[in-house]
Design a protein around this motif. Sequence first.
Motif, mmCIF file in Angstrom:
data_model
loop_
_atom_site.group_PDB
_atom_site.id
_atom_site.type_symbol
_atom_site.label_atom_id
_atom_site.label_comp_id
_atom_site.label_asym_id
_atom_site.label_seq_id
_atom_site.Cartn_x
_atom_site.Cartn_y
_atom_site.Cartn_z
ATOM 1 N N LYS A 161 -7.440 -53.391 60.102
ATOM 2 C CA LYS A 161 -7.251 -54.813 60.418
ATOM 3 C C LYS A 161 -5.844 -55.018 60.973
ATOM 4 C CE LYS A 161 -8.259 -58.104 57.361
ATOM 5 N NZ LYS A 161 -8.054 -58.942 56.135
ATOM 6 N N CYS A 162 -5.745 -55.855 61.974
ATOM 7 C CA CYS A 162 -4.427 -56.259 62.465
ATOM 8 C C CYS A 162 -4.429 -57.771 62.629
ATOM 9 C CB CYS A 162 -4.110 -55.589 63.800
ATOM 10 S SG CYS A 162 -2.485 -56.028 64.452
ATOM 11 N N THR A 163 -3.551 -58.437 61.932
ATOM 12 C CA THR A 163 -3.397 -59.890 62.055
ATOM 13 C C THR A 163 -1.972 -60.177 62.512
ATOM 14 O OG1 THR A 163 -5.003 -60.267 60.293
ATOM 15 C CG2 THR A 163 -3.514 -62.095 60.819
ATOM 16 N N LEU A 164 -1.848 -60.965 63.549
ATOM 17 C CA LEU A 164 -0.512 -61.269 64.054
ATOM 18 C C LEU A 164 0.197 -62.257 63.142
ATOM 19 C CD1 LEU A 164 -0.988 -61.647 67.926
ATOM 20 C CD2 LEU A 164 -0.638 -59.581 66.563
ATOM 21 N N SER A 165 1.504 -62.086 63.026
ATOM 22 C CA SER A 165 2.303 -63.129 62.397
ATOM 23 C C SER A 165 2.396 -64.301 63.380
ATOM 24 C CB SER A 165 3.708 -62.610 62.084
ATOM 25 O OG SER A 165 4.403 -62.401 63.303
ATOM 26 N N ARG A 166 2.822 -65.447 62.901
ATOM 27 C CA ARG A 166 2.952 -66.594 63.804
ATOM 28 C C ARG A 166 3.935 -66.288 64.930
ATOM 29 N NH1 ARG A 166 -0.069 -70.314 65.765
ATOM 30 N NH2 ARG A 166 -0.952 -70.501 63.674
ATOM 31 N N GLU A 167 5.021 -65.609 64.615
ATOM 32 C CA GLU A 167 6.000 -65.293 65.670
ATOM 33 C C GLU A 167 5.400 -64.376 66.717
ATOM 34 O OE1 GLU A 167 9.857 -64.050 64.745
ATOM 35 O OE2 GLU A 167 10.318 -65.764 63.472
ATOM 36 N N GLU A 168 4.654 -63.374 66.274
ATOM 37 C CA GLU A 168 4.015 -62.474 67.241
ATOM 38 C C GLU A 168 3.012 -63.237 68.103
ATOM 39 O OE1 GLU A 168 4.275 -58.426 64.477
ATOM 40 O OE2 GLU A 168 2.519 -59.732 64.372
ATOM 41 N N SER A 169 2.263 -64.130 67.449
ATOM 42 C CA SER A 169 1.297 -64.931 68.188
ATOM 43 C C SER A 169 2.005 -65.763 69.253
ATOM 44 C CB SER A 169 0.533 -65.836 67.215
ATOM 45 O OG SER A 169 -0.305 -66.718 67.902
ATOM 46 N N LEU A 170 3.110 -66.384 68.882
ATOM 47 C CA LEU A 170 3.852 -67.218 69.836
ATOM 48 C C LEU A 170 4.331 -66.398 71.031
ATOM 49 C CD1 LEU A 170 6.010 -69.402 67.384
ATOM 50 C CD2 LEU A 170 4.053 -70.160 68.737
ATOM 51 N N ARG A 171 4.692 -65.148 70.790
ATOM 52 C CA ARG A 171 5.220 -64.321 71.871
ATOM 53 C C ARG A 171 4.126 -63.732 72.756
ATOM 54 N NH1 ARG A 171 9.660 -60.412 69.023
ATOM 55 N NH2 ARG A 171 9.471 -59.292 71.005
ATOM 56 N N ASN A 192 12.452 -71.439 70.601
ATOM 57 C CA ASN A 192 12.011 -71.884 69.273
ATOM 58 C C ASN A 192 10.838 -71.026 68.821
ATOM 59 O OD1 ASN A 192 13.840 -74.070 69.365
ATOM 60 N ND2 ASN A 192 12.407 -75.144 70.694
ATOM 61 N N MET A 193 10.877 -70.576 67.588
ATOM 62 C CA MET A 193 9.849 -69.648 67.133
ATOM 63 C C MET A 193 9.112 -70.139 65.894
ATOM 64 S SD MET A 193 9.578 -67.206 69.251
ATOM 65 C CE MET A 193 8.704 -65.976 68.312
ATOM 66 N N THR A 194 9.064 -71.437 65.687
ATOM 67 C CA THR A 194 8.320 -71.958 64.542
ATOM 68 C C THR A 194 7.348 -73.038 65.001
ATOM 69 O OG1 THR A 194 9.930 -73.688 64.103
ATOM 70 C CG2 THR A 194 10.279 -71.579 62.990
ATOM 71 N N LEU A 195 6.313 -73.272 64.199
ATOM 72 C CA LEU A 195 5.353 -74.318 64.540
ATOM 73 C C LEU A 195 6.035 -75.678 64.620
ATOM 74 C CD1 LEU A 195 2.160 -73.458 62.447
ATOM 75 C CD2 LEU A 195 2.428 -73.371 64.922
ATOM 76 N N ARG A 196 6.932 -75.941 63.681
ATOM 77 C CA ARG A 196 7.536 -77.269 63.643
ATOM 78 C C ARG A 196 8.357 -77.539 64.904
ATOM 79 N NH1 ARG A 196 7.814 -81.035 59.775
ATOM 80 N NH2 ARG A 196 6.983 -79.647 58.198
#
Length: 876
Positions: free
Chosen positions: A439-449, A807-811
Amino acid sequence: MTELADAPATDGVEERVAFEVNGTSVSVRRSHPHLLAALREELDITSPKDGCSPSGQCGCCTVFVDGKAIVACQCDMDKVEGTSVVTLEGVDEAERRIFADAFAACGGLQCGFCIPGIVMRAKAQIDKKGSSLTREKMAPHLGAHLCRCTGYVKILDAIEAVALGEVCSPALSAEVGGGGAKYEAAPLTLGDRGYIDDIRVPGMLHAALHLTDHARADITAIDATAALAAPGVEAVFTADDLPGELRVGLIHKDWPVMIPVGGRTSYAGDVIAVVVADTRDHARAAAGLVDVTYEVHPPNTDARVALSDTAPLSVWGTDSNVLSTSAYKRGDDFESTFAASAFTVHEVFQTQRIEHAFLEPESTVVIPSGDDGARTLHVYSGGQGVWDDRNDIAAVLDIDQGRVTVELVSNGGAFGGKEDMSNQAQTSLAAWKLGRPVKCTLSREESLRMHPKRHPIEFEYWAGCDADGRLTALKVRGIGDSGAYASVGMKVLERAAGHACGPYRWQALDIETIAVRTNNLVCGAFRGFGANQAQFAMEGVLDRLAEQVRISGWDIRKRNVIRPAEEWGPGQIMDDGAGGAEACLDQIKASYDAAIASGKAVGLGLGLKNSGLGNGFREVSKAVVRFLAPVDDAPGRIEVRHGWTEMGQGVHTVAVQVAAQELGIDPDRLDVIVDTTRELGFGQTTGSRGTLMVAGSVSDASAAALAGGCEIDVDYEGEYVVDWTQKLGDSSVTHPMIHSVFSYAAQLVIADPETGDIEKVVAVHDVGRAVNPTLVEGQVEGSVHMGLGYSLTEQFPTDPETGFPINMTLRSLGILRAKDVPEIEVQLVEVPQPRSPFGIKGVGEIGLVPTAPAVAAALRAVDGEWRSTLPMRRPT
Ligand code: FES
Ligand code: FES
């Protein structure tokens, strides 16, 4: 590949933390980074979802700790000792049913990923306030939550219904046009219907990616020694381990799965290595230890500069920074028509890069079967085109496509951002090489990039009209920053060109758009697909002309709106479906007049958006209806197999309602399945075409089943084909029909004339036929929420020096929270589309096309300022 012969022991005498979960005493490893990881990764409690851990900004992981609602990804393990934790699994069954029924009946969910966390927050408030909890009181408490799909309207409806003790009795509708519940609404509400990251398989390993440190750099060495020595690591793979193709891509195969030594990175999301370990934490920690040596080059981060003759090539392996040019001229000569116009406008508009911010980060699970020589892969993907996933995975592994099955797991939102593969190929490589599930799940930061964004586009418009406000000449030049890899960037700029003239008649058109390769983040598909950017400019120009003519925004649109049998923009003769544009305008008139009469600041936008690919593509949708044998006394189930991705928009619900109506059966007997074991697919679930294509093919398959006697275990196949479109700018055809279907919308933005606060949006949408009006309303509300963010506060800029996101966060994305969403009134218009099943036009893509220009016009009415740049208000 480098693989360790003896993996180090990882779970020796580890310190543990004891607490209670849902009334049961548990003990977990203290090394978890937070409570959410302990719940999900060790205890397999999956109703709390991970949308952004450890940042605590999406609310998806909300649980109770000692009776208080908190986000579990912000709760250190030290604070958990001795507490009592309650997740949605531990809530009383009757209460769970009440929430599930309310959300299903009110249409309070789409992809569902955010909902379990919101249910826990709502329960906390209802426990405290009971029936006094109104939607106004609840909205601020949703400040800790993000929902990217719904616009919060129906979520608050559902919470209010629970607070008031209303009895909700949701049911699937058995007919087209029925407003029943969404397919799988109850298990989605309760977090019981798993997403990919919720899948658990015995012996499963976890993969994590090492992404580049530089947007444009030569890779001179990769050293995995430290990563391999890290706890729990099984293997590290690089591009050298790929047996087959290095590059994948939806249109151009230009996107490297990993950058090899000797290769060059092209954007911040490039992958250098994939690390496989026994746990996610071990894999991620070790991925950070891969040592890469770079020779760094300055990135191209300005699209105009990248177009210059002296600019270096942005992307490794390409020969030009021009990805595509889309151009056409129609009607009279532009220059002379423009010169003869009574009024003219010349304006430059700039739109911004936007992040999809779907709540579920990308995730893939791959399960291998069989020995080396006969190994097959079963891939669980949340992508928007499982057939493209299969074909590219097979090419990367250099194996027959028949050895790869890709099964769709309905995802937690996509909006176009899951069309390209993210981690499917790397995860498949690891499972293929190791012979173990990965399984590979991206972190939010990886997803953003990693995944493609909405294009920033600079538009220069020259437009004229006569003394009565009838449009004359339009010239448009657009430059879109498409980032590094092609994705579908050329199609987005083609669509921007096609829609640059809006839903209006013109005498002379001269349109050109260019997609430019840079080293910024890849841009590609995103709800609206170039039409949003173009019509922000087009509608802004129209309002400027209206002021010169001294007529209202409504009047100038009414005088110029495209009608059936007239020639539109690229030369298409519009069919009767085009009556929807004027129907939307006429429908919104009463609200428009009333708002002006009450002294409000008012802005109006009118838009159109194609559904489907058009442009000469032969679009095919296939479906299968299959009756299964009864089990015990229960009537047999009926499978509906189709090729389209469910990502919250409700395409499975459409399939159910069409099949139930056409077969005359109970919709509860239907199961919807999407996988590649049958050749039912044709490309991506994109462009609002899923609804009409699935409706056409399921209807046809149902007819085949009825004609064939509905035999058990027989595949009754149906098909729907669109093969009557032509290419944009096709000079061999007098009137190229570039699109088979358009939907239309008029939106009215009403603001306080003193403060500029937006008080209400009236959204009138022509969807041809609303298969499920509740779901359609929800789609429009979600679109308006997204459109207001696009207008006012959302942006995702990159650093001009590095090409990396600032910026690397959802907020930091500027997405509007529940308390900031004004009243949204949806009115549906149904002007049926000829040649389309049930008259369907589609709803998702058009959603926010008119929003930004309507906001700009309303704010102009407040302070007299024209707006030509998005977003109009930066986040505070
Ligand atoms: S995952 Fe915890 S708040 Fe987003
Ligand atoms: S339903 Fe809320 S994010 Fe999809």
